[in-house]
Design an enzyme around this catalytic site. Structure first.
Site, PDB file in Angstrom:
ATOM      1  N   SER A 120       0.890  -1.224   0.022  1.00 27.05           N
ATOM      2  CA  SER A 120      -0.093   0.204   0.102  1.00 27.05           C
ATOM      3  C   SER A 120       0.648   1.220   0.118  1.00 27.05           C
ATOM      4  O   SER A 120       0.291   2.453   0.038  1.00 27.05           O
ATOM      5  CB  SER A 120      -0.914  -0.074   1.274  1.00 27.05           C
ATOM      6  OG  SER A 120      -0.207  -0.103   2.399  1.00 27.05           O
ATOM      7  N   LYS A 148      -5.394   4.377   8.968  1.00 27.30           N
ATOM      8  CA  LYS A 148      -4.572   5.102   8.345  1.00 27.30           C
ATOM      9  C   LYS A 148      -4.670   6.444   8.513  1.00 27.30           C
ATOM     10  O   LYS A 148      -4.026   7.621   8.588  1.00 27.30           O
ATOM     11  CB  LYS A 148      -4.199   4.766   6.855  1.00 27.30           C
ATOM     12  CG  LYS A 148      -3.427   3.211   6.742  1.00 27.30           C
ATOM     13  CD  LYS A 148      -3.374   2.968   5.484  1.00 27.30           C
ATOM     14  CE  LYS A 148      -2.602   1.547   5.527  1.00 27.30           C
ATOM     15  NZ  LYS A 148      -2.095   1.131   3.935  1.00 27.30           N
TER      16      LYS A 148
END
Length: 354
Positions: A240, A285
Site C-alpha cells: 500500500s 491510516k
C-alpha cells in the site's frame, strides 16, 4: 538450631491466592489469543526511507507513508479493542490466510519490494528519467492444498515458463493455461532460492471450470533506474505504500516543491501505468495521519456500485471510508480522491496552499 515455624492453613491459602492472582494478571497481559488486533500504525516521513545520491530532499514538509499496526491479541488488548472505535479484532485466517507467520512475512516483504519497484518506475517515467523494467515471471503468493504442484511449488518461487512459453505479463500466463484442457500435463519452469527447476503435473479444474495450476500469484518485476534509488522500508510490509513512495522519489528526482511545506499523507498501490489501487485499513491510516499532523490525505478512488460495495471493507470504498473517518475524527484534514499518480501530482501543483 531454631525450628522453622509451621505455616497455618490460613497462611497457605493466602500464599496460594497470591500465586493465582499473579498468574491471572500475567495471563491477562501475556496470554496469546487466536485473534489479531488491527489499529492505527504510524505516519512516517519518507525522507528517512528514500536515499538518492545527488538528489537530497531539502524541501520543507513531509510525504508520509501510513501503516496499520498488527499484533496478536492478548486479553488486555482484546478488551481494549472492544471499546475503541479505531481498532478491530480479526481472526487469524483473515490476516495470514492460514499461512505460517514466516510465510506471511515473506509475502508481505515481497509486496513491499514490488511496491518500491513500481514506485521507482512510475516516478522515473513521470520525471522522464531513464529506467528499465524487466518482467521476471509470476511470483507465487500461495499454493492451493489441492494443487497438483503443491509438492514442488512453494511460496516465494517465481514461475518463468509454462510448457516452454515465457510471457511478459501475468495475464499472458493465465490465458495460456486456461486454453489448455483440464487434466492436460503441463511443465512449469520456476526459480526456487535462485535455482531454476521444473515440475510436471496435470492441470486442475478451477472454480471457474477452467484449467489452472492452483496458485495465487502476482507479477515479479525488476526495475533498474539510471539514477540510483535506495529505499529502506524498515519493518513495514505490504503493497500500500506505492503511491507515497512514487511522490517522494518524483520530488527528489525533479527537485519540484510539491509539498509547499505541508505534511501530506496517503495510501494506495501503484502499477507500472501509474494507476492507484485500493488497500485495507484506510480508516486506521486516517487516524495515524491525523496524529502525525497531516493536512492532506490521498485516498484511492473507484466508482462505487452495488457489486463493489458488497465486497468492500465496511461496504464502503476506500475513499468513502477515509472521508467518513476524517469527517468524524480529523475534520481539518483534506481527503483527496485519486485514481492515478498523475492525479496526486496535479492536485499538489494546483492546490499549493490546501
Amino acid at each position: 538450631m531454631k525450628r522453622l515455624r509451621q505455616l497455618s492453613r490460613r497462611q497457605w491459602w493466602q500464599i496460594l491466592g497470591t500465586a493465582l492472582a499473579v498468574v491471572a494478571i500475567l495471563a491477562f497481559f501475556l496470554f496469546p489469543l487466536p485473534r489479531y488486533i488491527e489499529g492505527p500504525g504510524e505516519a512516517d516521513d519518507l525522507k528517512t526511507f528514500v536515499k538518492m545520491p545527488g538528489h537530497a530532499d531539502k524541501r520543507s514538509g513531509k510525504f508520509m507513508i501510513t501503516s496499520v499496526a498488527l499484533a496478536q491479541a492478548r486479553p488486555v488488548s482484546y478488551l481494549y479493542a472492544k471499546f475503541n472505535p479505531y481498532y478491530t479484532i480479526e481472526p487469524v485466517e483473515a490476516v495470514t490466510g492460514g499461512e505460517s507467520n514466516a510465510t506471511y512475512d515473506k509475502v508481505q516483504n515481497f509486496y513491499m519490494q514490488s511496491a518500491i519497484n513500481e514506485a521507482i518506475y512510475t516516478a522515473c517515467h513521470a520525471a522522464k528519467r531513464p529506467v528499465k523494467r524487466q518482467y521476471l515471471g509470476i511470483y507465487v503468493l500461495s499454493v492451493d492444498a489441492n494443487s497438483p504442484f503443491k509438492r514442488q511449488l512453494k511460496v516465494g518461487d517465481t514461475v518463468t515458463k509454462v510448457n516452454g512459453h515465457h510471457f511478459d505479463q501475468m495475464i499472458g500466463y493465465q490465458r495460456y493455461i486456461q486454453r489448455q484442457p483440464v487434466g492436460a500435463k503441463a511443465t512449469i519452469t520456476f526459480k526456487h532460492n535462485q535455482q531454476t527447476k521444473t515440475a510436471t503435473a496435470k492441470l486442475m479444474r478451477l472454480p471457474t471450470k477452467k484449467a489452472g495450476i492452483g496458485i495465487t500469484l502476482t507479477d515479479n518485476v525488476k526495475v533498474t533506474p539510471k539514477t540510483k534509488v535506495t529505499v529502506d522500508p524498515g519493518n513495514i510490509g505490504g503493497p500500500s505504500g506505492g503511491l507515497m513512495f512514487s511522490l517522494q522519489i518524483y520530488q527528489q528526482l525533479t527537485g519540484e516543491n510539491l509539498r509547499q511545506g505541508r505534511k501530506i499523507a496517503g495510501t494506495g498501490t501503484v502499477d507500472s501505468d501509474g494507476n492507484v489501487g485500493e488497500i485495507g485499513g484506510i480508516d486506521k491510516k486516517i487516524i495515524a495521519a491525523k496524529r502525525a499532523g497531516a493536512t492532506v490525505f490521498f485516498a484511492p478512488y473507484i466508482k462505487p456500485n452495488k457489486l463493489i460495495l458488497k465486497y468492500e471493507e465496511n461496504h464502503q470504498t476506500n475513499y468513502q471510508l477515509a472521508k467518513a473517518t476524517a469527517k468524524r475524527y480529523a475534520p481539518k484534514m483534506k481527503v483527496v480522491p485519486v485514481t492515478s499518480f498523475k492525479d496526486a501530482v496535479q492536485y499538489l501543483k494546483t492546490h499549493p496552499n490546501k
